[in-house]
Design a protein around this motif. Structure first.
Motif, PDB file in Angstrom:
ATOM      1  N   VAL A  86       0.829  -1.208   0.000  1.00 34.25           N
ATOM      2  CA  VAL A  86       0.000   0.000   0.000  1.00 34.25           C
ATOM      3  C   VAL A  86       0.860   1.253   0.000  1.00 34.25           C
ATOM      4  CG1 VAL A  86      -1.708   1.314   1.314  1.00 34.25           C
ATOM      5  CG2 VAL A  86      -1.925  -1.176   1.113  1.00 34.25           C
ATOM      6  N   THR A  87       1.839   1.310   0.891  1.00 30.34           N
ATOM      7  CA  THR A  87       2.682   2.510   0.958  1.00 30.34           C
ATOM      8  C   THR A  87       3.519   2.666  -0.312  1.00 30.34           C
ATOM      9  OG1 THR A  87       4.390   1.258   2.158  1.00 30.34           O
ATOM     10  CG2 THR A  87       2.807   2.513   3.466  1.00 30.34           C
ATOM     11  N   GLY A 174      -0.142   5.640   3.936  1.00 28.90           N
ATOM     12  CA  GLY A 174      -0.893   4.415   3.678  1.00 28.90           C
ATOM     13  C   GLY A 174      -2.287   4.739   3.222  1.00 28.90           C
ATOM     14  N   MET A 175      -3.261   3.942   3.653  1.00 29.29           N
ATOM     15  CA  MET A 175      -4.642   4.207   3.244  1.00 29.29           C
ATOM     16  C   MET A 175      -5.613   3.963   4.392  1.00 29.29           C
ATOM     17  SD  MET A 175      -6.107   1.068   0.949  1.00 29.29           S
ATOM     18  CE  MET A 175      -5.974  -0.655   1.469  1.00 29.29           C
ATOM     19  N   ALA A 185     -15.540  -2.489   5.907  1.00 26.50           N
ATOM     20  CA  ALA A 185     -14.298  -1.736   5.723  1.00 26.50           C
ATOM     21  C   ALA A 185     -13.167  -2.667   5.323  1.00 26.50           C
ATOM     22  CB  ALA A 185     -13.938  -0.985   7.006  1.00 26.50           C
ATOM     23  N   GLY A 186     -13.182  -3.892   5.854  1.00 32.26           N
ATOM     24  CA  GLY A 186     -12.176  -4.884   5.486  1.00 32.26           C
ATOM     25  C   GLY A 186     -12.311  -5.347   4.053  1.00 32.26           C
ATOM     26  N   ILE A 187     -13.546  -5.494   3.582  1.00 25.61           N
ATOM     27  CA  ILE A 187     -13.768  -5.866   2.177  1.00 25.61           C
ATOM     28  C   ILE A 187     -13.211  -4.786   1.255  1.00 25.61           C
ATOM     29  CG2 ILE A 187     -15.558  -6.148   0.410  1.00 25.61           C
ATOM     30  CD1 ILE A 187     -17.241  -7.594   2.530  1.00 25.61           C
ATOM     31  N   VAL A 192      -8.901  -2.941  -2.532  1.00 31.83           N
ATOM     32  CA  VAL A 192      -7.816  -2.029  -2.913  1.00 31.83           C
ATOM     33  C   VAL A 192      -6.511  -2.803  -3.081  1.00 31.83           C
ATOM     34  CG1 VAL A 192      -6.458  -0.016  -2.238  1.00 31.83           C
ATOM     35  CG2 VAL A 192      -8.921  -0.057  -1.807  1.00 31.83           C
ATOM     36  N   HIS A 193      -6.238  -3.749  -2.182  1.00 25.23           N
ATOM     37  CA  HIS A 193      -5.041  -4.586  -2.340  1.00 25.23           C
ATOM     38  C   HIS A 193      -5.066  -5.298  -3.684  1.00 25.23           C
ATOM     39  CE1 HIS A 193      -2.636  -4.845   1.458  1.00 25.23           C
ATOM     40  NE2 HIS A 193      -3.681  -4.177   1.915  1.00 25.23           N
TER      41      HIS A 193
END
Length: 502
Positions: A86-87, A174-175, A185-187, A192-193
């Motif tokens: 992500v970063t 990060g995000m 929120a986890g989904i 995004v990953h």
């Protein structure tokens, strides 16, 4: 190969079709690996990535304010992710452009919206205020652009949904992802990953492309999908809320944590007994679903321990809506035979402990600007102190005064502070240790075996007070049903006339 969607394979039988899929995907993976060999992903870094400690500090400062902004009209759960992938992406040279191309697949739009909010930082933020200013500006731009996107493709009868982002990408940090609960929120985070992987792989071959704005709108505002939303059951009373319960490993605290969770809250359970806290959290998740509770060690007499618990809460869920300050101990002895250490220990837990947790809660709630509820579990002894119970009664009286002061200080910020006064809650209680039972029985001139019945008979209703009874009172004060109540003391004691609030 179906453009912007996936693959279709076939064969004489199911096994043939499956093997054809595996063969096709394997070829794609090998081709991607070959193309990416020696290539700088996403054009290389543009903004330096902060070190882990600095990222954590920045996220802790930003998350409550971000949650307040994204959840101003309807609360959300916010999660933070600073994984290496992500970063690397958010801080890269090509991220400002690539992040604004669109989703990897059409169905992602329903969860993430068409685009994330990208914060246009040119360097690592110098302070929390500089960072927040940049994020706030980026969100305003996102809302403006999303509204324009809706109006450009609007069809008769369509209404603008929430125009705020579900994903906020911050270079160097990060995000953050938002959803109605931790699961959603986890989904969004998982999507995004996946999208970062797709963008990186696609960019190795050429230019990453996605849906047109019209196609994305057609998916996001598909009438059938919108109709399905109208069929969802009503949200529970504490849905989208985050609660922290101290002393949640047993007794009243355990009952409160389970009751708040049953009404939709995400619950952080703190207790000096780490195993007990985790057991309560496990019971909550078993009943209401994964991600809805965290159990952790918490010593309310330690600033460091208290701060760590609140930081865990913020990083996991984004902020705080309800504090139930419940942790307590009891010591019984006549004043002339009491050791100074026992007096000080009672005040450390039963008074200072409430101050430390309330201070952290107030800081987070004020940063969110969403209001909040503080509920202090005190005791009947605040109104009617007990013989040989000075250390407990005096410290608890200090707790009650603190709660009233917080009602004064919290009101301008829509933060309510209320008190529950229970009496003689024996079930599952660590407060009523064998020593305390013996001491209280002696103070009343009765046998230990008579103690519970003595307390039951002395209240007007002749009722046995259970942890679940106290939990109901806490739920009321934590909920919007008590939205116009602050500075109040609610008794759950069966009616002890000497302890009537006055």
């Amino acid at each position: 190969v179906l453009e912007r969607h996936g693959t279709i394979t076939w064969g004489a039988g199911v096994r043939d079709a499956y093997e054809a899929t595996i063969e096709l995907i394997t070829r794609a993976e090998e081709a991607i690996a070959e193309k990416k060999r020696g290539r700088r992903v996403f054009g290389g870094p543009r903004v330096p990535v902060l070190d882990p400690a600095a990222r954590r500090a920045a996220a802790l400062a930003l998350a409550p304010r971000l949650r307040g902004r994204l959840g101003h009209d309807r609360r959300v759960i916010v999660t933070f992710d600073d994984a290496g992938k992500v970063t690397e992406f958010t801080s890269s040279l090509e991220a400002p452009a690539l992040s604004q191309v669109g989703p990897a697949t059409p169905d992602h739009t329903i969860y993430t919206k068409r685009l994330p909010c990208f914060v246009p930082l040119e360097r690592a933020p110098e302070s929390a205020e500089v960072l927040w200013s940049a994020v706030e500006g980026a969100i305003a731009t996102f809302v403006r652009d999303y509204t324009a996107y809706f109006e450009a493709h609007r069809e008769p009868g369509a209404e603008l949904t929430d125009p705020l982002p579900r994903v906020v990408l911050v270079p160097g940090l990060g995000m953050f992802t938002a959803g109605r609960d931790r699961r959603m929120a986890g989904i969004v985070d998982d999507i995004v990953h996946h999208t970062i992987d797709v963008i990186g792989n696609a960019s190795a071959f050429g230019r990453y492309v996605s849906l047109t704005a019209q196609d994305a709108y057609d998916v996001e505002y598909w009438p059938l999908e919108l109709y399905k939303l109208t069929l969802a059951p009503p949200e529970k009373e504490l849905a989208r809320r985050i609660a922290l319960v101290t002393g949640g490993g047993s007794g009243i605290g355990r009952a409160v944590a389970k009751r708040l969770a049953a009404e939709g809250a995400h619950v952080v359970v703190g207790d000096l007994d780490e195993a007990g806290a985790k057991k309560t959290a496990e019971e909550v998740t078993a009943a209401v679903g994964g991600g809805r509770a965290i159990g952790l060690p918490m010593d309310v007499t330690s600033e460091t321990s208290v701060r760590a618990a609140f930081e865990t809460t913020v990083l996991a869920y984004g902020g705080l809506d309800v504090l139930v300050s419940n942790a307590g101990i009891a010591h019984s002895a006549p004043v002339d035979r009491m050791a100074l250490a026992d007096w000080e220990r009672s005040f450390a837990v039963n008074s200072t402990g409430h101050f430390l947790v309330a201070r952290e809660a107030m800081r987070i709630m004020k940063a969110q600007d969403l209001g909040g509820a503080l509920v202090f579990v005190a005791t009947k002894n605040v109104m009617s102190p007990g013989k040989d119970f000075a250390a407990y009664s005096a410290a608890k009286a200090a707790e009650a005064q603190l709660a009233k002061v917080l009602a004064l200080e919290g009101a301008p910020h829509a933060i309510r502070s209320n008190i529950v006064n229970p009496d003689a809650v024996f079930q599952d209680s660590k407060l009523w240790s064998d020593d305390v039972r013996r001491e209280r029985a002696a103070a009343q001139g009765i046998g230990v075996e008579q103690l519970e019945d003595f307390y039951r008979k002395r209240n007007l209703l002749g009722a046995r007070i259970l942890p679940e009874d106290v939990a109901e009172a806490v739920l009321f004060l934590a909920s919007d049903r008590a939205s116009k109540t602050t500075g109040c003391t609610l008794t759950v004691d069966g009616g002890v006339k000497d302890a009537f609030p006055r």
